[in-house]
Design a protein around this motif. Structure first.
Motif, short mmCIF file in Angstrom:
data_model
loop_
_atom_site.label_atom_id
_atom_site.label_comp_id
_atom_site.label_asym_id
_atom_site.label_seq_id
_atom_site.Cartn_x
_atom_site.Cartn_y
_atom_site.Cartn_z
N UNK A 194 130.55 97.87 -13.32
CA UNK A 194 130.27 98.21 -14.71
C UNK A 194 128.86 97.81 -15.12
N UNK A 195 128.39 96.67 -14.63
CA UNK A 195 127.03 96.22 -14.95
C UNK A 195 125.99 97.17 -14.37
N UNK A 196 126.23 97.64 -13.16
CA UNK A 196 125.29 98.58 -12.53
C UNK A 196 125.26 99.90 -13.31
N UNK A 197 126.45 100.38 -13.70
CA UNK A 197 126.52 101.63 -14.48
C UNK A 197 125.80 101.45 -15.82
N UNK A 198 126.03 100.29 -16.46
CA UNK A 198 125.35 100.03 -17.74
C UNK A 198 123.84 99.99 -17.56
N UNK A 199 123.37 99.37 -16.49
CA UNK A 199 121.93 99.28 -16.26
C UNK A 199 121.32 100.67 -16.10
N UNK A 200 122.03 101.55 -15.40
CA UNK A 200 121.56 102.94 -15.27
C UNK A 200 121.53 103.61 -16.64
N UNK A 201 122.57 103.39 -17.45
CA UNK A 201 122.60 103.97 -18.79
C UNK A 201 121.46 103.41 -19.64
N UNK B 273 110.60 99.14 -17.93
CA UNK B 273 110.23 98.70 -16.58
C UNK B 273 111.19 97.62 -16.08
N UNK B 274 111.57 96.69 -16.97
CA UNK B 274 112.49 95.62 -16.58
C UNK B 274 113.85 96.18 -16.19
N UNK B 275 114.35 97.15 -16.92
CA UNK B 275 115.65 97.74 -16.59
C UNK B 275 115.58 98.53 -15.29
N UNK B 276 114.45 99.17 -15.02
CA UNK B 276 114.30 99.90 -13.75
C UNK B 276 114.32 98.92 -12.58
N UNK B 277 113.57 97.83 -12.68
CA UNK B 277 113.56 96.82 -11.64
C UNK B 277 114.95 96.20 -11.49
N UNK B 278 115.61 95.97 -12.61
CA UNK B 278 116.97 95.43 -12.59
C UNK B 278 117.91 96.36 -11.84
N UNK C 11 122.93 94.18 -27.21
CA UNK C 11 124.29 93.64 -27.35
C UNK C 11 125.00 93.61 -26.00
N UNK C 12 124.91 94.69 -25.24
CA UNK C 12 125.59 94.73 -23.95
C UNK C 12 124.97 93.72 -22.97
N UNK D 158 117.31 96.06 -8.06
CA UNK D 158 117.81 94.82 -7.46
C UNK D 158 119.32 94.71 -7.52
N UNK D 159 119.95 95.36 -8.51
CA UNK D 159 121.40 95.26 -8.64
C UNK D 159 122.13 95.92 -7.48
N UNK D 160 121.44 96.74 -6.69
CA UNK D 160 122.05 97.37 -5.53
C UNK D 160 122.14 96.40 -4.35
#
Length: 301
Positions: free
Chosen positions: A224-231, A283-288, A200-201, A291-293
């Motif tokens: 916020x997107x970076x924080x969400x990706x970490x979560x 794995x996709x979220x880790x790569x994301x 959803x997010x 790259x988000x940095x």
């Protein structure tokens, strides 16, 4: 809206490399579903899905190339660059899925019980379906963000990964509803909550980027997107540990596929698919996250 000065028609929409790729997408897409509808045939949910993919992608591609050729996209209240980048990635994933499913379920080498003519039409449709996937992948390659280039967020690696993450989550949901027995334990229900929340997010992030409304939010969207990706990484780590334990440990489930389990209706098969794609999305979220940095959002392109 853009200025009305200059030519009314944008010839680059059909003469550029991206424009030519889109013209080929229209050609291959129309050819594919025409071959299937004329003689190839389709049936059941798998065939219906493939026809939906080809007709949906064809319609949206025609819409995109028409808007760019006539400059009508300047009248739309969306971020056009984000929209086209997001659709190209989605169409790539959908077309490759259809290009695998259709020949897998409908193509055979011999003519029995279907006629040789039907077989040939199905083989031809499969070839054009593969070409359709290649052209959409080519568009993603051509429009992706280059190092040092200011571009739309959805054209970056992180933006493209958002589409892939949502697509993988849809595969997980499909397996969940296919008698996966996820309601058997509270722990597996937690995993479903993780999949649902992250999906959803992720869709909300894509929606705000495509509509170009990120600048209107009262909180810093990029942070916020970076924080969400970490979560999401942390949540998927928990699911990647919990789901296999409660499905394949002998104390809670079965480490091996039951011998009497019917093909296509076996909970163990669905559980295995969910486990595999849980690790894929992790794995996709880790790569994301990595790259988000390195990117900056541009909401108005």
């Amino acid at each position: 809206m853009e200025s009305t000065a200059g030519p009314y028609l944008n010839t680059a929409a059909v003469t550029s490399a991206v424009g030519i790729a889109r013209l080929l997408q229209i050609t291959f897409g129309c050819t594919t579903f025409s071959l299937v509808a004329h003689r190839g045939g389709f049936s059941a949910a798998y065939g219906t899905f493939c026809m939906f993919v080809w007709t949906f992608c064809f319609a949206i591609t025609v819409f995109i190339i028409t808007c760019e050729f006539t400059h009508l996209h300047s009248c739309l209240s969306i971020s056009w660059g984000n929209f086209t980048a997001a659709f190209a990635m989605l169409a790539t994933l959908m077309s490759v899925t259809a290009a695998v499913i259709y020949p897998l379920y409908f193509v055979q080498l011999d003519c029995y019980p279907i006629s040789c003519e039907v077989r040939d039409f199905r083989i031809a449709a499969s070839v054009f379906a593969a070409l359709l996937f290649i052209t959409y992948a080519a568009e993603v390659f051509l429009t992706r963000a280059k190092p040092g280039q200011v571009t739309s967020y959805m054209a970056t690696v992180s933006g493209l990964l958002k589409i892939v993450q949502a697509f993988v989550a849809c595969i997980i949901f499909g397996a969940l509803v296919n008698d996966s027995q996820y309601g058997k334990y509270v722990a597996t229900q937690w995993c479903v909550a993780v999949y649902s929340f992250c999906f959803v997010v992720t869709v909300v992030v894509v929606a705000f980027s495509v509509t170009g409304k990120t600048a209107l939010l009262w909180f810093p969207f990029e942070r916020s997107v970076v924080i969400y990706t970490l979560a999401a990484v942390l949540l998927y780590v928990s699911a990647a540990v919990i789901w296999p334990v409660f499905c394949f440990d002998s104390k809670y489930g079965s480490p091996r596929r039951p011998g009497l389990c019917a093909k296509g209706k076996c909970p163990w098969d669905s559980q295995l698919v969910i486990a595999i794609f849980t690790y894929v999305n992790l794995l996709l979220y880790i790569v994301d996250l990595a790259y988000s940095q390195r990117i900056r959002f541009v909401s108005h392109i």
